[in-house]
Design a protein around this motif. Structure first.
Motif, short mmCIF file in Angstrom:
data_model
loop_
_atom_site.label_atom_id
_atom_site.label_comp_id
_atom_site.label_asym_id
_atom_site.label_seq_id
_atom_site.Cartn_x
_atom_site.Cartn_y
_atom_site.Cartn_z
N GLN A 294 7.73 2.90 -0.82
CA GLN A 294 7.14 2.55 -2.11
C GLN A 294 7.71 1.22 -2.56
O GLN A 294 8.85 0.87 -2.25
CB GLN A 294 7.46 3.62 -3.15
N ALA A 295 6.90 0.47 -3.30
CA ALA A 295 7.34 -0.83 -3.77
C ALA A 295 6.63 -1.17 -5.06
O ALA A 295 5.56 -0.65 -5.36
CB ALA A 295 7.03 -1.90 -2.72
N LEU A 296 7.23 -2.04 -5.82
CA LEU A 296 6.61 -2.61 -7.01
C LEU A 296 6.29 -4.05 -6.68
O LEU A 296 7.18 -4.83 -6.35
CB LEU A 296 7.57 -2.55 -8.20
N LEU A 297 5.02 -4.40 -6.71
CA LEU A 297 4.59 -5.76 -6.42
C LEU A 297 4.29 -6.47 -7.73
O LEU A 297 3.57 -5.94 -8.56
CB LEU A 297 3.36 -5.76 -5.52
N LEU A 298 4.83 -7.65 -7.90
CA LEU A 298 4.60 -8.45 -9.09
C LEU A 298 3.72 -9.63 -8.71
O LEU A 298 4.10 -10.43 -7.86
CB LEU A 298 5.92 -8.95 -9.67
N VAL A 299 2.57 -9.73 -9.33
CA VAL A 299 1.66 -10.85 -9.07
C VAL A 299 1.87 -11.86 -10.18
O VAL A 299 1.49 -11.63 -11.32
CB VAL A 299 0.19 -10.38 -9.00
N VAL A 300 2.51 -12.97 -9.84
CA VAL A 300 2.83 -13.99 -10.84
C VAL A 300 1.66 -14.95 -11.01
O VAL A 300 1.36 -15.39 -12.11
CB VAL A 300 4.12 -14.75 -10.43
N ALA A 301 0.97 -15.28 -9.94
CA ALA A 301 -0.18 -16.17 -10.01
C ALA A 301 -1.17 -15.78 -8.93
O ALA A 301 -0.78 -15.39 -7.83
CB ALA A 301 0.25 -17.62 -9.82
N GLY A 302 -2.44 -15.85 -9.26
CA GLY A 302 -3.47 -15.56 -8.28
C GLY A 302 -4.24 -14.29 -8.58
O GLY A 302 -4.28 -13.84 -9.71
N LYS A 303 -4.82 -13.73 -7.54
CA LYS A 303 -5.66 -12.54 -7.67
C LYS A 303 -5.16 -11.48 -6.71
O LYS A 303 -4.59 -11.78 -5.67
CB LYS A 303 -7.11 -12.87 -7.32
N ALA A 304 -5.40 -10.21 -7.06
CA ALA A 304 -5.06 -9.11 -6.18
C ALA A 304 -6.10 -8.02 -6.33
O ALA A 304 -6.66 -7.82 -7.41
CB ALA A 304 -3.68 -8.56 -6.50
N LYS A 305 -6.35 -7.33 -5.23
CA LYS A 305 -7.26 -6.18 -5.24
C LYS A 305 -6.51 -5.01 -4.64
O LYS A 305 -5.89 -5.13 -3.58
CB LYS A 305 -8.50 -6.49 -4.41
N VAL A 306 -6.55 -3.88 -5.34
CA VAL A 306 -5.96 -2.65 -4.83
C VAL A 306 -7.11 -1.72 -4.50
O VAL A 306 -7.95 -1.43 -5.35
CB VAL A 306 -5.03 -1.99 -5.88
N SER A 307 -7.16 -1.29 -3.24
CA SER A 307 -8.27 -0.45 -2.83
C SER A 307 -7.82 0.58 -1.80
O SER A 307 -6.75 0.47 -1.22
CB SER A 307 -9.40 -1.30 -2.25
N LEU A 308 -8.66 1.58 -1.62
CA LEU A 308 -8.43 2.61 -0.61
C LEU A 308 -9.64 2.65 0.31
O LEU A 308 -10.77 2.47 -0.14
CB LEU A 308 -8.29 3.99 -1.27
N LEU A 309 -9.39 2.89 1.58
CA LEU A 309 -10.48 3.08 2.52
C LEU A 309 -10.68 4.58 2.71
O LEU A 309 -9.73 5.32 2.95
CB LEU A 309 -10.19 2.43 3.86
N THR A 310 -11.93 5.02 2.60
CA THR A 310 -12.24 6.42 2.81
C THR A 310 -12.27 6.71 4.31
O THR A 310 -12.28 5.79 5.14
CB THR A 310 -13.60 6.78 2.19
N ALA A 311 -12.31 7.98 4.66
CA ALA A 311 -12.34 8.38 6.07
C ALA A 311 -13.54 7.80 6.80
O ALA A 311 -13.47 7.51 7.99
CB ALA A 311 -12.34 9.90 6.17
N ASP A 312 -14.66 7.59 6.08
CA ASP A 312 -15.85 7.03 6.72
C ASP A 312 -15.92 5.51 6.64
O ASP A 312 -16.93 4.90 6.96
CB ASP A 312 -17.13 7.67 6.16
#
Length: 84
Positions: A44-62
């Motif tokens: 586990q980690a804590l990510l800090l986005v200081v500048a820019g863009k980020a997307k958090v997503s999950l891939l389904t089994a399909d």
């Protein structure tokens, strides 16, 4: 201003707390657009986005992508505004 001081959630923390966070934090890292930061299988980690863009997503089994969060930092929004 330190990276910790640049994070809005940390701005009101006392200097001693910021020092402790800085001692356990990894050095700042820059990622390329589209680069996978974590596959969710590691520690586990804590990510800090200081500048820019980020997307958090999950891939389904399909193989479909479920987007959980989209983040666009204030610094990046100002940069985008000046380009339009």
């Amino acid at each position: 201003m330190t990276v910790c001081g640049a994070v809005r959630s940390f701005r009101n923390l006392p200097a001693s707390a910021l020092t402790k966070i800085a001692q356990i934090a990894s050095p700042p890292t820059t990622y390329q657009a589209g680069e996978l930061i974590s596959d969710g299988q590691g520690e586990q980690a804590l990510l800090l986005v200081v500048a820019g863009k980020a997307k958090v997503s999950l891939l389904t089994a399909d193989g479909n992508e479920n987007i959980l969060y989209l983040l666009n930092t204030k610094k990046d929004r100002h940069r985008s505004d000046s380009l339009n």
